[in-house]
Design an enzyme around this catalytic site. Structure first.
Site, PDB file in Angstrom:
ATOM      1  N   HIS A 194      -8.236  -4.827  -0.289  1.00  0.00           N
ATOM      2  CA  HIS A 194      -6.768  -4.167  -0.178  1.00  0.00           C
ATOM      3  C   HIS A 194      -6.135  -4.727   0.926  1.00  0.00           C
ATOM      4  CE1 HIS A 194      -3.775  -1.201  -0.691  1.00  0.00           C
ATOM      5  NE2 HIS A 194      -3.938  -0.720   0.704  1.00  0.00           N
ATOM      6  N   ASP A 206      -8.949  -6.121  -4.796  1.00  0.00           N
ATOM      7  CA  ASP A 206      -8.427  -4.807  -4.214  1.00  0.00           C
ATOM      8  C   ASP A 206      -9.036  -3.857  -5.220  1.00  0.00           C
ATOM      9  OD1 ASP A 206      -7.125  -2.811  -3.241  1.00  0.00           O
ATOM     10  OD2 ASP A 206      -5.123  -3.711  -3.286  1.00  0.00           O
ATOM     11  N   SER A 236       0.766  -1.193  -0.025  1.00  0.00           N
ATOM     12  CA  SER A 236      -0.063  -0.006  -0.013  1.00  0.00           C
ATOM     13  C   SER A 236       0.691   1.255  -0.218  1.00  0.00           C
ATOM     14  CB  SER A 236      -0.826  -0.024   1.253  1.00  0.00           C
ATOM     15  OG  SER A 236      -1.874   1.079   1.184  1.00  0.00           O
TER      16      SER A 236
END
Lengths: 203, 385
Positions: B350, B317, B150
């Site tokens: 995610h 995601d 991320s």
């Protein structure tokens, strides 16, 4: 030197040292690794199967997980990025082999393609005598569960090449053990079980 | 076999020289809190830096003194994909954070008061520059790898661009080359939630002795939503009710409502996350766009990068979707870089990058093993702790 399959050995003979290679449906990367070790080629593999991807990464290869049905090749690579684009035993499993062939020849100067021959005499006899879809050692699936959704004969493939204005630079026709014979050279579409083609755009 | 790292004590790097920030402001001095796992080998070739995500910190593996397990403990430790029997693993809390590195909740040496909203804006590049000081402090010439998911993945990209000769491998997981309008919009709503809380006091809530809990919780609830997938929420909660019958009022009746509330409250109260840090981190994410100074051409931007890359995305995601990772892969391929890409099947959205997954772990392990293979005298470091 590592032991490689007879088909990969035949393909390797067509590869120029130090060239750039893209291997579509590279599996565990055996061929790519062999070409890097033996011919100092550089390049990438593309493979959809997660486990085979892991095996290719274990070999230290550059492998891009992707679905050949999604035109990923042209998304990732510019025109003429490679000297050779190789696809072994995968032409018949993709949704549009004709379009994939276009993509391959867009990003590569030459393509090396191998596929099983549906025109082999055993296929013809089985269909003729039993009236059912053939099942053989090289193509052991039922009609309903086969991944080979676009079977063709050598003649079919060569017709497609002709239609697309592609030149067959080299062709090797062999049996399931990847051995050739006099008969296979005379009547390949009857006696050959596997073909290896090297094609390029007509200049 | 012992799979744990035991209790980890963080260390503090105090940098007494000023740091010129991207914004033009100067930070006169700063602290970076960090943890390390495993041992640095003789030629310092086995060091790995982990970069954390938005609400993460330096405590990535092992247990802290309160018994809290690190946020990526599943992937870092003896025998794990990032194997501390072979690697010396470092993770620091980003500048502007609230877990021990200098940030808005720290004392401003020029005023002897809490920085609060006066803490200068920092960017991803500033994080990388400050972490480079940590690299020098630890005596590491070149990281064997940088790894991040991320926001951490974006930091890894920035490292590869800004200090190409300081890392050999870059593992960019569930990231993007820049935020989309939708990503920025989510961050803007999260910030609005915090800033409109009466307890926020224009960022001077510490001086007022308050915490904008409501705003923080809302921001977290929103953020958390974007980390999950529709499928996963459907599987986990569906339309399940807390009580047997519908109440026909506005209280939380669906399980998913109380789950989100719980996540928000936990973040705002137990984790004691600083609201100004949340604002800063989201803003730093919004600003992240390394290609901007290369004519918005990501391929040109990555031309300098010499590291080998592993890029990983997760199918469900939608915060940083596989398509965003494709952009990174494409730019690397344009430069003939060494890159492998895995698109991991997962329904966890995610968040998947933090969770167990056979394919993900397999790819991670296989890639890291290649790094282990080239380390000198692995056997010496190969002993079990």
């Amino acid at each position: 030197m590592s032991h490689i399959s007879p088909e990969f050995k035949l393909i390797s003979d067509w590869i120029t040292p130090n060239s750039r290679v893209l291997d579509l449906g590279c599996g565990d990367g055996e061929l790519l690794k062999h070409l890097i070790d033996t011919y100092s080629i550089t390049g990438y593999g593309m493979e959809i199967d997660p486990n085979k991807n892991i095996q290719a990464i274990e070999k230290g290869l550059n492998v891009i997980q992707s679905d050949l049905n999604n035109h990923d090749i042209c998304e990732y690579f510019d025109e003429d990025s490679f000297d050779f684009v190789i696809m072994t035993q995968a032409l018949q499993v993709v949704s549009r082999p004709d379009e994939l062939l276009d993509d391959m020849l867009a990003v590569g100067k030459q393509c090396i393609i191998t596929f099983p021959n549906f025109g082999h005499w055993r296929m013809r006899i089985q269909l003729l005598t039993k009236g059912r879809m053939p099942e053989t050692d090289t193509l052991p699936y039922h009609w309903y569960d086969t991944p080979n959704i676009h079977m063709c004969t050598f003649n079919d493939f060569e017709d497609l090449c002709e239609e697309k204005g592609l030149e067959v630079v080299a062709r090797t026709v062999v049996n399931a053990q990847h051995k050739s014979s006099f008969g296979m050279r005379i009547v390949p579409n009857w006696l050959g079980e596997v073909a290896l083609y090297k094609v390029q755009k007509k200049s | 076999m012992d799979q744990s790292l035991g209790v980890i004590t963080p260390e503090l790097l105090q940098v007494e020289s000023p740091l010129a920030l991207t914004s033009g402001a100067v930070l006169p001095r700063y602290d970076l809190i960090y943890e390390t796992y495993g041992e640095l080998n003789a030629d310092a070739s086995n060091a790995i830096l982990i970069c954390h995500a938005l609400s993460g910190d330096h405590h990535v593996a092992g247990e802290d003194k309160n018994g809290k397990v690190g946020w990526w403990n599943g992937y870092i430790g003896p025998g794990k994909p990032i194997d501390t029997n072979h690697f010396f693993v470092v993770c620091s809390n980003n500048l502007g954070g609230c877990s021990g590195s200098t940030g808005p909740a720290s004392i401003n040496p020029e005023t002897n008061k809490v920085y609060g909203p006066d803490f200068p804006m920092v960017t991803c590049r500033d994080w990388v520059h400050s972490q480079n000081e940590l690299r020098k402090h630890l005596g590491i010439e070149q990281w064997a790898a940088l790894v991040g998911g991320s926001m951490g993945g974006m930091q890894v990209l920035q490292w590869a661009i800004d200090y190409p000769d300081k890392l050999r491998h870059a593992l960019v997981i569930a990231a993007a080359p820049k935020l989309s309008a939708q990503n920025i919009a989510f961050n803007a709503v999260a910030r609005s939630a915090i800033m409109s809380d009466p307890d926020f006091h224009d960022g001077r809530f510490i001086e007022h002795g308050t915490i904008p809990k409501q705003g923080l919780a809302l921001a977290r609830m929103l953020g958390h939503l974007t980390y999950l997938s529709d499928d996963m929420m459907g599987t986990k909660f569906g339309r399940e009710l807390r009580e047997e019958e519908l109440q026909y009022n506005y209280g939380p009746q669906f399980q998913v409502e109380s789950y989100l509330r719980y996540q928000g409250e936990k973040f705002a109260t137990k984790q004691n996350f600083d609201a100004n840090t949340y604002l800063l981190m989201t803003k730093a994410l919004d600003y992240f766009d390394p290609a901007a100074e290369y004519g918005h051409d990501l391929s040109k931007t990555l031309a300098k990068a010499t590291a080998q890359f592993l890029v990983v995305s997760f199918t469900s995601d939608w915060r940083f979707s596989p398509a965003r990772s494709h952009e990174i892969v494409k730019a690397l391929l344009d430069n003939d870089a060494n890159v492998s890409y895995a698109e991991v099947e997962s329904q966890h959205g995610h968040d998947a990058f933090l969770l167990p997954n056979e394919h993900y772990e397999g790819v991670f392990r296989a890639y890291m093993q290649k790094l282990v293979d080239v380390l000198p005298s692995t056997s010496q470091n190969g002993k079990q702790l």
